[in-house]
Structures are given as structure tokens and as C-alpha cells.
Write a protein that holds these residues in place. Structure first.
Motif, PDB file in Angstrom:
ATOM      1  N   LYS A 345      10.114   8.347  52.586  1.00 49.62           N
ATOM      2  CA  LYS A 345      10.124   9.808  52.487  1.00 49.62           C
ATOM      3  C   LYS A 345      10.822  10.281  51.218  1.00 49.62           C
ATOM      4  N   LEU A 346      11.953   9.666  50.906  1.00 45.43           N
ATOM      5  CA  LEU A 346      12.665  10.076  49.697  1.00 45.43           C
ATOM      6  C   LEU A 346      11.904   9.683  48.436  1.00 45.43           C
ATOM      7  N   ARG A 347      11.276   8.540  48.446  1.00 42.43           N
ATOM      8  CA  ARG A 347      10.596   8.053  47.243  1.00 42.43           C
ATOM      9  C   ARG A 347       9.371   8.896  46.904  1.00 42.43           C
ATOM     10  N   ILE A 348       8.556   9.264  47.906  1.00 46.48           N
ATOM     11  CA  ILE A 348       7.302   9.979  47.622  1.00 46.48           C
ATOM     12  C   ILE A 348       7.417  11.472  47.903  1.00 46.48           C
ATOM     13  N   SER A 349       8.646  11.966  48.064  1.00 50.71           N
ATOM     14  CA  SER A 349       8.891  13.405  48.247  1.00 50.71           C
ATOM     15  C   SER A 349       8.199  13.952  49.491  1.00 50.71           C
ATOM     16  N   ALA A 350       8.320  13.230  50.593  1.00 50.82           N
ATOM     17  CA  ALA A 350       7.800  13.698  51.881  1.00 50.82           C
ATOM     18  C   ALA A 350       8.961  14.046  52.800  1.00 50.82           C
ATOM     19  N   HIS A 351      10.023  14.643  52.235  1.00 57.69           N
ATOM     20  CA  HIS A 351      11.269  14.907  52.939  1.00 57.69           C
ATOM     21  C   HIS A 351      11.418  16.397  53.227  1.00 57.69           C
ATOM     22  N   ASP A 352      12.627  16.794  53.672  1.00 58.02           N
ATOM     23  CA  ASP A 352      12.918  18.189  53.996  1.00 58.02           C
ATOM     24  C   ASP A 352      13.860  18.841  52.994  1.00 58.02           C
ATOM     25  N   LYS A 357      10.469  21.706  50.487  1.00 59.28           N
ATOM     26  CA  LYS A 357      10.185  22.775  51.449  1.00 59.28           C
ATOM     27  C   LYS A 357       9.911  24.098  50.755  1.00 59.28           C
ATOM     28  N   GLY A 358      10.569  24.318  49.611  1.00 63.15           N
ATOM     29  CA  GLY A 358      10.318  25.555  48.879  1.00 63.15           C
ATOM     30  C   GLY A 358       8.909  25.657  48.341  1.00 63.15           C
ATOM     31  N   ARG A 359       8.233  24.510  48.235  1.00 58.13           N
ATOM     32  CA  ARG A 359       6.854  24.510  47.754  1.00 58.13           C
ATOM     33  C   ARG A 359       5.930  25.234  48.731  1.00 58.13           C
ATOM     34  N   TYR A 360       6.191  25.088  50.033  1.00 60.51           N
ATOM     35  CA  TYR A 360       5.326  25.694  51.054  1.00 60.51           C
ATOM     36  C   TYR A 360       5.597  27.188  51.224  1.00 60.51           C
ATOM     37  N   SER A 361       6.805  27.641  50.864  1.00 64.03           N
ATOM     38  CA  SER A 361       7.138  29.075  50.955  1.00 64.03           C
ATOM     39  C   SER A 361       7.028  29.773  49.612  1.00 64.03           C
ATOM     40  N   ASN A 362       6.463  29.094  48.603  1.00 65.67           N
ATOM     41  CA  ASN A 362       6.283  29.655  47.257  1.00 65.67           C
ATOM     42  C   ASN A 362       7.604  30.107  46.624  1.00 65.67           C
ATOM     43  N   THR A 363       8.683  29.402  46.941  1.00 66.13           N
ATOM     44  CA  THR A 363       9.972  29.698  46.327  1.00 66.13           C
ATOM     45  C   THR A 363      10.003  29.123  44.913  1.00 66.13           C
ATOM     46  N   PRO A 364      10.435  29.895  43.913  1.00 67.82           N
ATOM     47  CA  PRO A 364      10.520  29.349  42.552  1.00 67.82           C
ATOM     48  C   PRO A 364      11.395  28.096  42.507  1.00 67.82           C
ATOM     49  N   ARG A 365      11.059  27.179  41.631  1.00 75.06           N
ATOM     50  CA  ARG A 365      11.742  25.895  41.578  1.00 75.06           C
ATOM     51  C   ARG A 365      13.236  26.055  41.328  1.00 75.06           C
ATOM     52  N   GLU A 366      13.609  26.995  40.480  1.00 73.45           N
ATOM     53  CA  GLU A 366      15.023  27.180  40.160  1.00 73.45           C
ATOM     54  C   GLU A 366      15.821  27.804  41.298  1.00 73.45           C
ATOM     55  N   GLN A 367      15.126  28.291  42.331  1.00 75.24           N
ATOM     56  CA  GLN A 367      15.816  28.896  43.470  1.00 75.24           C
ATOM     57  C   GLN A 367      15.869  27.976  44.700  1.00 75.24           C
ATOM     58  N   ARG A 368      15.435  26.749  44.562  1.00 71.11           N
ATOM     59  CA  ARG A 368      15.498  25.785  45.670  1.00 71.11           C
ATOM     60  C   ARG A 368      16.832  25.052  45.595  1.00 71.11           C
ATOM     61  N   LEU A 369      17.876  25.731  46.053  1.00 70.89           N
ATOM     62  CA  LEU A 369      19.245  25.289  45.813  1.00 70.89           C
ATOM     63  C   LEU A 369      19.793  24.458  46.968  1.00 70.89           C
ATOM     64  N   CYS A 370      20.809  23.667  46.646  1.00 69.05           N
ATOM     65  CA  CYS A 370      21.498  22.850  47.642  1.00 69.05           C
ATOM     66  C   CYS A 370      22.434  23.738  48.457  1.00 69.05           C
ATOM     67  N   GLY A 371      22.261  23.757  49.773  1.00 64.29           N
ATOM     68  CA  GLY A 371      23.082  24.609  50.630  1.00 64.29           C
ATOM     69  C   GLY A 371      24.553  24.203  50.649  1.00 64.29           C
TER      70      GLY A 371
END
Length: 526
Positions: A345-352, A357-371
């Protein structure tokens, strides 16, 4: 129309025909069928039912002559076998190799049943022939067509289930991790072998030989779409003498110390042909080598795979750690299904992670921040794979455990070298972590106590020796340490995400309680 000859022959030899199971199919276009609507087929006085399709030896023959219906039926049967396998098999108890063996034994034969019949006229085969020498711009479209084919859908679904990733995981990543070539290439190999067998071993007076001759003379679709595959071998269009020379040279090269390449022979052939008069053109040899054709097709697929991997924004991390198309060793060395699928999952980007996850909600890449970094440290950092594995403080404890576990092994195989594990620390972990999962070869240094880096090319160890077994144990230990680290990072993040969700829920409940309390006090005051 009476089938008197067939009826009389069966009576003479004591053969009984079940008229209820005997049906007739009229092949041709609908316009032609309007002229024969009143025709009836009778056998022994019984009318035969005229149907649109008939299942003969497990293969659906349709009146239109198209094979899509037969392919769809094969896919349905294969999916039924797949679901039956999932009900009785616990994938967590089997190795990845065992799962692939089950697929190749129980599901793949269904998918490739009758492949020599339906492969030449399939849409994907036509696309492969057209794009063999195309530019990189068509690579994406070719991979999409391959993954959309009916047989490959089942293949991809099984691989994702065996790897433990979700259905939206990248097909490019799944192909790369497993090292599996799409089924269409195996189908083409079966077709070419069948075509070769028809041209070499068929009897001159057989129906099959007559059918092949008719295909060639009339240039019918089945033969017309096989011919471009044969032309992928360069000797197909050469003259007989040159083709014979190349074939004999290749046979002699197997035992020769200095083999002659096909490129040199072709160059000499073209030079000799230029000496002839332009009006004399030798006939094509029409000879072909099936391994050469399959090699050309698979090389084309690997180039498309490399191009798609390098241009996809979803696979940017995967492109940085994956360089060659092959099955990753950790799939066999990793102990435990949970460790294996966490690594994949980590290697092929099939993770959470938010970068995905921001890809599915159309969140800009620079706004996909670490909580964690945002809430505890006030730092806005993109939560991607590199941040989780090498930087984020949430996983610092697990990172320290990994370095400590690796330090217990004196020597660790890293890519094309073997190095002292005491040199690995949290600072340079990024340079070695993924290379531990994909070692170059299974060799060990002659001097086990050496702290220097040893190149694999200077080392040779025979299989099934004590040194080989000892090295395999070290390699397996290092791989499992890394896979365990991936699993612990995933568990750590899930725990943090659940805590954050619980806190937000409690805050909302407290806010709602306060609002209701204020409303109640206002009502009582009034």
C-alpha cells in the motif's frame, strides 16, 4: 431444408440424434437473413430450432461471427471461479506464490480457453499491432486498453485481492510489484503456436487445412490480424537465404563462445541485396520465431509501463523507488499478510495518507497536510510517503526500533552492494530503506567480518549451501524488519486518526450540548 444425408448416415451406423438438443444457426448479416426467414431445417421429420448462438465445446458461436459474446461468457465463468476461490481460501494463510499458483491453475485456463480463435480479431490485438513502433504519447492509451480488456479485468482484480489493496489502486503499480505480464501476451503466444501447428502438422486433405488455405487466399479477418504479429520478427520479410542463415546461426550461437548478433546478419543481408538490380526483388521467406515476437511485444509493454510510471503524479513516490519491471522479493520473504499488504500500500500509493485521499476530494496538493505536524507542532507539511517514513515525529519511535533491529545484523544486502548495518541510522535511512526490499542478487561476501562495502559482481555463492542459507535468513530478517516498520506506521496513523475523529466528535457533542443549554435557559427565563 431436410438433412436427409445426415439422418440416413446416423441410422446406418446406429447413431441416435436428440432433436431437442439439436439446433441450427444461420451465420451472416441481418439483411441476408430476411431472405431465408421461411427456410426450415428438418431432421428425421422433426423441425430444428433456429437460434442466434450455440455453445459448441464450451465456446459460444454467434450468428454475427463476433467473438465478444464468447469472451464475455468466459469472463463470467472465470469470475464465478474467482468468487468460489475467495470463499474457501484464506489469503492471509497462503504465500503470494501459492495464490498466483491457484490463479494460474484454476482461473487462467478459463480466461484463455479458445484463445487462438478469439485473439486475432480482438480489439486489443489490433491496438498492439498498430502501436508497436509508436511514440510515448500512445503508451497511456495502450495500457488503458489492455486493462479494459475482459480477461485482464479478472487478472487485475485477482492481483489486487492477493496484494490486499483496494480496487482503485494503480494498475501500473500492481503490474510492477507482481512482475506479471498481461494475459493478452500469453493469449498471443497460444495463437501463434496454434497457427504454426496448423501450417506444419495438418494433413493436406483435412478440413482444418482447407480452412487455413481459405483464410489465406481470401485474406479473412482471422489470418489478416495474425499477419502483423508475424511481421514483428525481422526475418519474416527477408529472403529465404538470409532467413535460413540467421536461423542456423542462432542455433550455432547456443554453443559458440562469440555469438553473432542478428543485427550484424541483417546488416550484411541488406548490403548484399543492394548489389542486386532494383528490378529483382526476392520473395519473402515468411519465417518467424515466436519467442522473438513475444519479446518484441513484452518490451513494448515494459516501455509503456516505464513511461506511465514516470509521468503519473499518483506514482511519483513509486517511480523514485521502482526502476525495473520484476516481481519484488518482499512478496515472498515477508512473513505475515498484514506486513505484506502494508508494504504494498505504501509503495504503490494505495494508502489513506492525505496525499492520496485528497485526490478523491479534489483538494489541492499543497493543502494535503499532515494532521500531526499541523496540530502538535504548528507546521504545515504535505503528508506524503517520504514524510511519513523519514520525517514525521509521530513515527519517530517506530523509526528508532527499525534502526535498532537492523543493527542486530552485521551485514545487510542493499541494492548492488552489501554494507555494514551499523552505518544505517535515522539520518541516512532514506537511502537504504527501499533498497533493502529490492536486493540485486543473493550473494554474500567472502569475509563476513569485513566492514567494507562489497560489490555483488565479485561474489558467487552456490545455492543450497550453508552460506547461502545463512544469507537468505539475514535477507529475510532485514525485509521483515522493514515490512514491520511499514505496518507499525500504518497502525500508528490509524490510531492518531481515530483519536482526532473522537476528539472532533466530542467537541461537536459539547458544542451541541452548550447550544441546547443556552436555548433551555432562555426559554425558562421567558
Amino acid at each position: 431444408m431436410q438433412l436427409n444425408i445426415l439422418g440416413n448416415f446416423c441410422k446406418e451406423w446406429g447413431i441416435e440424434i436428440n432433436e431437442l438438443k439439436t439446433q441450427a444457426v444461420i451465420f451472416g448479416k441481418k439483411a441476408l437473413k430476411q431472405d431465408v426467414q421461411n427456410i426450415k431445417f428438418t431432421l428425421n421429420g422433426s423441425n430444428l430450432e433456429i437460434v442466434d448462438s450455440y455453445c459448441y465445446l464450451g465456446f459460444e458461436l454467434h450468428q454475427s461471427g463476433q467473438v465478444q459474446i464468447a469472451q464475455q461468457n468466459l469472463k463470467t465463468k472465470a469470475m464465478r471461479a474467482f468468487f468460489g476461490l475467495k470463499r474457501v481460501v484464506m489469503r492471509s494463510k497462503l504465500s503470494f506464490k501459492a495464490l498466483l499458483t491457484l490463479f494460474d491453475s484454476l482461473i487462467k485456463p478459463i480466461l484463455l480457453y479458445g484463445a487462438p480463435i478469439w485473439t486475432p480479431t480482438s480489439t486489443i490485438n489490433k491496438s498492439l499491432c498498430k502501436t508497436i513502433n509508436s511514440t510515448e504519447a500512445t503508451a497511456t492509451n495502450l495500457l488503458k486498453k489492455i486493462s479494459a480488456s475482459l480477461q485482464e479485468r479478472v487478472h487485475i482484480s485477482f492481483l489486487k485481492w492477493a496484494l490486499g489493496v483496494h480496487r482503485k489502486a494503480s494498475n501500473v503499480g500492481v503490474w510492477g510489484e507482481t512482475g506479471r505480464i498481461p494475459l493478452i501476451y500469453q493469449s498471443i503466444r497460444l495463437t501463434l503456436n496454434y497457427f504454426k501447428r496448423l501450417n506444419t502438422k495438418s494433413k493436406s486433405n483435412s478440413f482444418v487445412t482447407a480452412a487455413v488455405k481459405e483464410q489465406k487466399s481470401l485474406n479473412l479477418p482471422w489470418y489478416r490480424y495474425i499477419k502483423p504479429l508475424l511481421e514483428l520478427d525481422e526475418i519474416y520479410k527477408l529472403d529465404h537465404v538470409t532467413a535460413h542463415r540467421i536461423l542456423n546461426t542462432n542455433a550455432a550461437n547456443k554453443a559458440a563462445p562469440n555469438p553473432v548478433s542478428d543485427h550484424k546478419l541483417l546488416k550484411d543481408s541488406l548490403k548484399n541485396q543492394s548489389n542486386f538490380s532494383q528490378c529483382i526483388k526476392p520473395l519473402c521467406s515468411k519465417k518467424y520465431r515466436i519467442p522473438k515476437i513475444i519479446e518484441a511485444l513484452t518490451n513494448q509493454f515494459k516501455k509503456c509501463w516505464q513511461y506511465q510510471k514516470s509521468t503519473s503524479s499518483k506514482l511519483s513516490f513509486y517511480h523514485s523507488i521502482k526502476h525495473t519491471f520484476k516481481r519484488e522479493p518482499y512478496l515472498h520473504l515477508c512473513k505475515g499478510f498484514s506486513r505484506r499488504y502494508s508494504t504494498t500500500k505504501l509503495r504503490i500509493s494505495a494508502h489513506d495518507l492525505h496525499i492520496e485521499k485528497g485526490r478523491y476530494s479534489n483538494t489541492p496538493r499543497e493543502q494535503r497536510l499532515c494532521g500531526w505536524c499541523q496540530s502538535s507542532m504548528g507546521v504545515e507539511t504535505i503528508e506524503d510517503e517520504s514524510h511519513v517514513l523519514y520525517i514525521c515525529d509521530l513515527y519517530s519511535k517506530q523509526r528508532s526500533k527499525l534502526v535498532k533491529n537492523l543493527s542486530q545484523m552485521p551485514l545487510i544486502e542493499i541494492s548492488t552492494e552489501i554494507t555494514d548495518s551499523s552505518n544505517i541510522n535515522e539520518t541516512n535511512l532514506k537511502d537504504h530503506l527501499m533498497e533493502i526490499l529490492s536486493p540485486y542478487s543473493t550473494v554474500i561476501p567472502q569475509n563476513h567480518q569485513s566492514l567494507h562495502i562489497h560489490c555483488h559482481r565479485s561474489l558467487n555463492i552456490q545455492p543450497n549451501t550453508p552460506q547461502y542459507i545463512q544469507f537468505q535468513e539475514r535477507r529475510s530478517y532485514a525485509v521483515n524488519c522493514v515490512c514491520t516498520y511499514f505496518l507499525r506506521c500504518s497502525e500508528e496513523r490509524n490510531s492518531f486518526t481515530e483519536d482526532m475523529r473522537q476528539r472532533n466528535s466530542n467537541a461537536r457533542n459539547l458544542n451541541n450540548f452548550t447550544i441546547n443549554l443556552v436555548r433551555t435557559s432562555r426559554i425558562s427565563h421567558n
